[in-house]
Scaffold this motif. Structure first.
Motif, PDB file in Angstrom:
ATOM      1  N   UNK A   1      46.215  31.696  38.541  1.00 46.22           N
ATOM      2  CA  UNK A   1      47.391  31.366  39.345  1.00 46.22           C
ATOM      3  C   UNK A   1      48.519  32.367  39.151  1.00 46.22           C
ATOM      4  N   UNK A   2      48.715  32.839  37.919  1.00 50.51           N
ATOM      5  CA  UNK A   2      49.799  33.788  37.662  1.00 50.51           C
ATOM      6  C   UNK A   2      49.565  35.095  38.401  1.00 50.51           C
ATOM      7  N   UNK A   3      48.310  35.572  38.392  1.00 54.42           N
ATOM      8  CA  UNK A   3      47.992  36.810  39.092  1.00 54.42           C
ATOM      9  C   UNK A   3      48.129  36.632  40.599  1.00 54.42           C
ATOM     10  N   UNK A   4      47.752  35.461  41.099  1.00 55.99           N
ATOM     11  CA  UNK A   4      47.901  35.186  42.521  1.00 55.99           C
ATOM     12  C   UNK A   4      49.376  35.195  42.920  1.00 55.99           C
ATOM     13  N   UNK A   5      50.225  34.625  42.089  1.00 61.20           N
ATOM     14  CA  UNK A   5      51.658  34.622  42.391  1.00 61.20           C
ATOM     15  C   UNK A   5      52.209  36.046  42.428  1.00 61.20           C
ATOM     16  N   UNK A   6      51.775  36.892  41.484  1.00 64.68           N
ATOM     17  CA  UNK A   6      52.223  38.292  41.492  1.00 64.68           C
ATOM     18  C   UNK A   6      51.773  38.989  42.772  1.00 64.68           C
ATOM     19  N   UNK A   7      50.551  38.706  43.190  1.00 63.44           N
ATOM     20  CA  UNK A   7      50.031  39.308  44.418  1.00 63.44           C
ATOM     21  C   UNK A   7      50.896  38.927  45.612  1.00 63.44           C
ATOM     22  N   UNK A   8      51.280  37.670  45.683  1.00 63.08           N
ATOM     23  CA  UNK A   8      52.096  37.188  46.797  1.00 63.08           C
ATOM     24  C   UNK A   8      53.490  37.814  46.771  1.00 63.08           C
ATOM     25  N   UNK A   9      54.072  37.953  45.590  1.00 63.95           N
ATOM     26  CA  UNK A   9      55.462  38.396  45.460  1.00 63.95           C
ATOM     27  C   UNK A   9      55.621  39.913  45.490  1.00 63.95           C
ATOM     28  N   UNK A  10      54.611  40.652  45.008  1.00 67.18           N
ATOM     29  CA  UNK A  10      54.747  42.094  44.865  1.00 67.18           C
ATOM     30  C   UNK A  10      54.018  42.832  45.980  1.00 67.18           C
ATOM     31  N   UNK A  11      54.458  44.058  46.248  1.00 71.24           N
ATOM     32  CA  UNK A  11      53.885  44.845  47.336  1.00 71.24           C
ATOM     33  C   UNK A  11      53.439  46.229  46.894  1.00 71.24           C
ATOM     34  N   UNK A  12      53.209  46.433  45.607  1.00 68.14           N
ATOM     35  CA  UNK A  12      52.821  47.747  45.125  1.00 68.14           C
ATOM     36  C   UNK A  12      51.359  48.062  45.388  1.00 68.14           C
ATOM     37  N   UNK A  13      51.020  49.350  45.318  1.00 67.07           N
ATOM     38  CA  UNK A  13      49.634  49.772  45.449  1.00 67.07           C
ATOM     39  C   UNK A  13      49.171  49.853  46.895  1.00 67.07           C
TER      40      UNK A  13
ATOM     41  N   UNK B   1      44.109  43.059  54.978  1.00 67.83           N
ATOM     42  CA  UNK B   1      43.321  41.840  55.161  1.00 67.83           C
ATOM     43  C   UNK B   1      43.785  40.752  54.202  1.00 67.83           C
ATOM     44  N   UNK B   2      44.105  41.149  52.994  1.00 62.63           N
ATOM     45  CA  UNK B   2      44.602  40.179  52.014  1.00 62.63           C
ATOM     46  C   UNK B   2      45.968  39.650  52.429  1.00 62.63           C
ATOM     47  N   UNK B   3      46.840  40.528  52.897  1.00 63.03           N
ATOM     48  CA  UNK B   3      48.169  40.082  53.315  1.00 63.03           C
ATOM     49  C   UNK B   3      48.081  39.125  54.499  1.00 63.03           C
ATOM     50  N   UNK B   4      47.180  39.422  55.429  1.00 63.96           N
ATOM     51  CA  UNK B   4      47.017  38.505  56.562  1.00 63.96           C
ATOM     52  C   UNK B   4      46.477  37.157  56.106  1.00 63.96           C
ATOM     53  N   UNK B   5      45.564  37.178  55.138  1.00 65.01           N
ATOM     54  CA  UNK B   5      45.012  35.927  54.631  1.00 65.01           C
ATOM     55  C   UNK B   5      46.080  35.108  53.918  1.00 65.01           C
ATOM     56  N   UNK B   6      46.929  35.768  53.152  1.00 66.47           N
ATOM     57  CA  UNK B   6      48.021  35.068  52.460  1.00 66.47           C
ATOM     58  C   UNK B   6      48.906  34.349  53.472  1.00 66.47           C
TER      59      UNK B   6
ATOM     60  N   UNK C   1      52.591  32.356  51.374  1.00 62.36           N
ATOM     61  CA  UNK C   1      53.715  33.293  51.266  1.00 62.36           C
ATOM     62  C   UNK C   1      54.725  32.900  50.200  1.00 62.36           C
ATOM     63  N   UNK C   2      54.877  31.608  49.970  1.00 59.66           N
ATOM     64  CA  UNK C   2      55.864  31.133  48.994  1.00 59.66           C
ATOM     65  C   UNK C   2      55.171  30.490  47.793  1.00 59.66           C
ATOM     66  N   UNK C   3      53.938  30.912  47.528  1.00 64.59           N
ATOM     67  CA  UNK C   3      53.170  30.318  46.437  1.00 64.59           C
ATOM     68  C   UNK C   3      53.875  30.503  45.095  1.00 64.59           C
ATOM     69  N   UNK C   4      53.996  29.405  44.325  1.00 63.39           N
ATOM     70  CA  UNK C   4      54.637  29.455  43.002  1.00 63.39           C
ATOM     71  C   UNK C   4      53.941  28.543  42.011  1.00 63.39           C
ATOM     72  N   UNK C   5      52.651  28.660  41.869  1.00 63.40           N
ATOM     73  CA  UNK C   5      51.869  27.884  40.909  1.00 63.40           C
ATOM     74  C   UNK C   5      51.595  26.431  41.321  1.00 63.40           C
ATOM     75  N   UNK C   6      52.365  25.874  42.224  1.00 59.27           N
ATOM     76  CA  UNK C   6      52.118  24.480  42.590  1.00 59.27           C
ATOM     77  C   UNK C   6      50.889  24.401  43.480  1.00 59.27           C
ATOM     78  N   UNK C   7      50.105  23.315  43.395  1.00 58.23           N
ATOM     79  CA  UNK C   7      48.902  23.207  44.210  1.00 58.23           C
ATOM     80  C   UNK C   7      49.222  23.315  45.692  1.00 58.23           C
TER      81      UNK C   7
END
Length: 270
Positions: A233-245, A250-255, A261-267
């Motif tokens: 979950x922590x890595x997923x939150x970083x993916x959602x919040x950060x835009x590096x690399x 395809x991943x951004x569209x899936x998010x 888009x506002x994922x913060x660990x909550x189910x």
């Protein structure tokens, strides 16, 4: 980037920074194979470590996006480096289901660990070794296995992997460690089976143990920049919040489509 590790006798450690290998040559016409460890995305079977917070169907959709971005990223790197991308897949018989989730034209090689392996090579290590053996059997001068869980890995890192491997001799090994203690990439000039022996897969010591194996074999290690894989979950939150690399479209569209888009660990909402 992690600091360089102490050198053991007969074991040289170099670092790769800013996408450029130290002392690398360019212009080689031989090719490096990069095989993404891949399984066809299936609800209830893909990215299960993200369930919860994700629902199984969401995890499968995200897995599909990761695969497409990772294989397209390899294809992009191949425009500037001597690279051939593959999907190293398992189980047998699933190639047809996997292909729609890959960059167009990506060839598949079976990597289910069904071939005989030396003592100590068990579990996921059998699949990794099988993949490496298959890639070398294709006549490539170097071969790498790559995680499908790093969709934002910078393209220049992938391009530099080929350059640094092909610039070295048969002792050279390239390792890209993850911040959780695993690794996202392992590349080599020969199929060193012992690099996959006696390793506790899915533990926090995978990269460290692999470095130990490299030192024991007297190989030359080149370290890639540290990167994150998306497996909790922590890595997923970083993916959602950060835009590096890599942009990972395809991943951004899936998010966005999954409402993360506002994922913060909550189910996620049902």
């Amino acid at each position: 980037m992690r600091s360089s590790f102490p050198q053991a006798e007969g074991h040289c450690v170099r670092s790769l920074m800013n996408g450029r290998p130290e002392g690398a040559a360019t212009g080689s016409m031989v090719r490096c194979a990069i095989g993404v460890m891949a399984k066809s995305p299936r609800t209830g079977h893909s990215k299960t470590r993200l369930c919860p917070p994700l629902r199984p169907d969401q995890a499968a959709q995200l897995s599909a996006a990761f695969l497409r971005d990772t294989t397209e990223n390899i294809a992009k790197a191949a425009l500037s480096a001597s690279i051939v991308g593959y999907a190293a897949y398992a189980p047998a018989g699933t190639e047809e289901a996997l292909t729609p989730h890959l960059a167009p034209g990506t060839p598949c090689v079976l990597a289910d660990g069904s071939q005989p392996t030396p003592p100590g090579v068990e579990g996921f290590g059998r699949c990794l070794l099988h993949a490496i053996q298959q890639l070398f059997a294709g006549g490539h001068a170097a071969a790498c296995v790559l995680s499908s869980d790093t969709p934002t890995l910078p393209t220049d890192i992938l391009a530099s992997v080929a350059t640094v491997l092909l610039a070295g001799d048969e002792r050279r090994v390239v390792l890209g460690a993850c911040d959780d203690g695993g690794y996202y990439l392992l590349g080599m000039r020969l199929p060193h089976a012992n690099l996959f022996a006696d390793i506790a897969w899915s533990s926090s010591c995978v990269a460290a143990t692999t470095r130990t194996r490299i030192a024991e074999l007297g190989l030359e290690l080149v370290e890639l920049p540290l990167w994150s894989d998306i497996d909790d979950a922590a890595a997923l939150e970083r993916l959602v919040r950060e835009n590096g690399g890599y942009a990972a479209p395809w991943t951004r569209r899936a998010i966005t489509a999954l409402g993360l888009d506002t994922f913060t660990h909550s189910p996620c909402a049902a």
